[in-house]
Structures are given as C-alpha cells and as structure tokens.
Design a protein around this motif. Structure first.
Motif, mmCIF file in Angstrom:
data_model
loop_
_atom_site.group_PDB
_atom_site.id
_atom_site.type_symbol
_atom_site.label_atom_id
_atom_site.label_comp_id
_atom_site.label_asym_id
_atom_site.label_seq_id
_atom_site.Cartn_x
_atom_site.Cartn_y
_atom_site.Cartn_z
ATOM 1 N N MET A 169 29.108 48.735 -20.993
ATOM 2 C CA MET A 169 30.175 49.504 -21.639
ATOM 3 C C MET A 169 31.406 48.629 -21.868
ATOM 4 O O MET A 169 32.003 48.650 -22.941
ATOM 5 N N ILE A 170 31.777 47.860 -20.860
ATOM 6 C CA ILE A 170 32.955 47.000 -20.959
ATOM 7 C C ILE A 170 32.732 45.907 -22.000
ATOM 8 O O ILE A 170 33.621 45.608 -22.809
ATOM 9 N N LEU A 171 31.548 45.319 -22.012
ATOM 10 C CA LEU A 171 31.246 44.284 -23.008
ATOM 11 C C LEU A 171 31.336 44.845 -24.417
ATOM 12 O O LEU A 171 31.838 44.182 -25.331
ATOM 13 N N ARG A 172 30.863 46.056 -24.599
ATOM 14 C CA ARG A 172 30.925 46.673 -25.928
ATOM 15 C C ARG A 172 32.376 46.956 -26.324
ATOM 16 O O ARG A 172 32.773 46.707 -27.462
ATOM 17 N N LEU A 173 33.181 47.468 -25.402
ATOM 18 C CA LEU A 173 34.597 47.683 -25.692
ATOM 19 C C LEU A 173 35.266 46.367 -26.084
ATOM 20 O O LEU A 173 36.036 46.304 -27.045
ATOM 21 N N TYR A 174 34.963 45.331 -25.331
ATOM 22 C CA TYR A 174 35.513 44.013 -25.632
ATOM 23 C C TYR A 174 35.091 43.559 -27.035
ATOM 24 O O TYR A 174 35.913 43.065 -27.815
ATOM 25 N N ILE A 225 26.041 37.855 -30.853
ATOM 26 C CA ILE A 225 25.977 38.737 -29.678
ATOM 27 C C ILE A 225 27.038 39.825 -29.791
ATOM 28 O O ILE A 225 26.762 41.005 -29.537
ATOM 29 N N LEU A 226 28.251 39.460 -30.192
ATOM 30 C CA LEU A 226 29.328 40.441 -30.319
ATOM 31 C C LEU A 226 28.994 41.504 -31.357
ATOM 32 O O LEU A 226 29.256 42.688 -31.148
ATOM 33 N N SER A 227 28.384 41.092 -32.467
ATOM 34 C CA SER A 227 28.020 42.084 -33.492
ATOM 35 C C SER A 227 26.933 43.025 -32.980
ATOM 36 O O SER A 227 26.935 44.216 -33.283
#
Length: 181
Positions: free
Chosen positions: A66-71, A24-26
C-alpha cells in the motif's frame, strides 16, 4: 514494536531501490491490489526478504505494498524525490495535509475527506482515502514530501483496533489543532 521497525526498514529499502525504475512505479500505480498481474513488477523487492513460505500474503506485505503504491502515485511526473527519509525533519502525511489545507481556497471538501479518513476502522477504506488525498496534493503541484516510512508504521498500527484509535486520535488532534470554526 519490533514488527513496525522491520516494516519501516523494508519500506525504506524498497523505495530507495525502485525510486528510479519507471517500469516498476507504473506497475504500482496501475495495480490497486498486490495480487494484480501488474504488481508483479515489485514482487522481487517486496518478497525478497520474506520469511513466509505460504501462498498467503502477510498483513505486513500488504501494508508495505500500500505504501509503495502511494509513493508511486505521488512520485509520478516528479523529478525530485517525494519521499522524505530524514526522520528528524521528515514531514508526516498529516503535516502535509495541514499544509495542503492552508493552500486551498475551499477547505470543505478536504475536511470531509479527512473526517472520513479519521472515522473509519477499515484499513482498506483508510487506504483508499489516502490515495485520493495524495492525488489532491499532487493536483496542487506543490513540493509536498511525505515520510512514507513513518506512514508505513502508522498503517501497521492501524490494523489493530486499539492502536488504530490512538493513531486516528493523534492525527485528528494534529489536523484540527489550529483550525478555527
């Protein structure tokens, strides 16, 4: 006020849920937009408590994405959690920018980026500047931790012109407070 608390709660819950899921993070790192096919990996978490039945993505969902992607960008390659959840001791994004500034030999480039960030009323441009600043932090290979939940609240308020001015002014005052020119 209620909306910002909901965004903060949803953001915290999703970060906790996906923090140990590299797939998911990738996908988040690879997908700059919420409608990118690679972003679909996070959709079950993002949309599970959605109250909207339309085909449009809400402003709140965009902010959380947006925040999840920054994280995800920040978390890449790190064993320790980069999201600070303790709101009493949590380090805000601007706190970490101040700390980054102290670590740099040449601060001119960072100051220009921060000036661009604080000067814009465009939330998409603001977000792009945040991505760049997160990458600069990562390049210093230090233990930067950010209260992404608090950043989600700030991003929510940045959508409105009147509250955007207040957030940008507060960030600017904090950033430039101890700088001697």
């Amino acid at each position: 006020m209620e909306k910002s608390k909901e965004i903060m709660s949803r953001t915290a819950n999703i970060i906790k849920s996906i923090s140990n899921q590299p797939y998911i993070l990738s996908g988040l790192r690879a997908a700059s937009r919420i409608d990118d096919p690679r972003a679909q990996r996070v959709w079950p978490y993002l949309f599970e408590s959605s109250k909207e039945n339309s085909t449009c993505v809400t402003d709140e969902e965009k902010i959380i994405y947006m925040i999840l992607r920054l994280y995800a960008i920040h978390q890449q390659g790190k064993n320790d959690q980069v999201c600070e959840f303790n709101r009493n001791e949590g380090r805000t994004f601007i706190d970490e920018l101040i700390r980054l500034r102290r670590l740099l030999d040449d601060v001119n480039g960072l100051d220009r980026r921060v000036n661009n960030l604080l000067a814009t009323n465009n939330i998409n441009y603001f977000y792009k500047q945040l991505v760049i600043l997160i990458k600069i932090m990562k390049s210093k290979n230090d233990d930067f931790k950010i209260d992404y939940v608090n950043l989600a609240k700030d991003m929510y308020y940045l959508q409105s012109y009147s509250s955007s001015k207040k957030i940008r002014l507060a960030w600017g005052k904090k950033y430039y407070k101890n700088i001697k020119y």
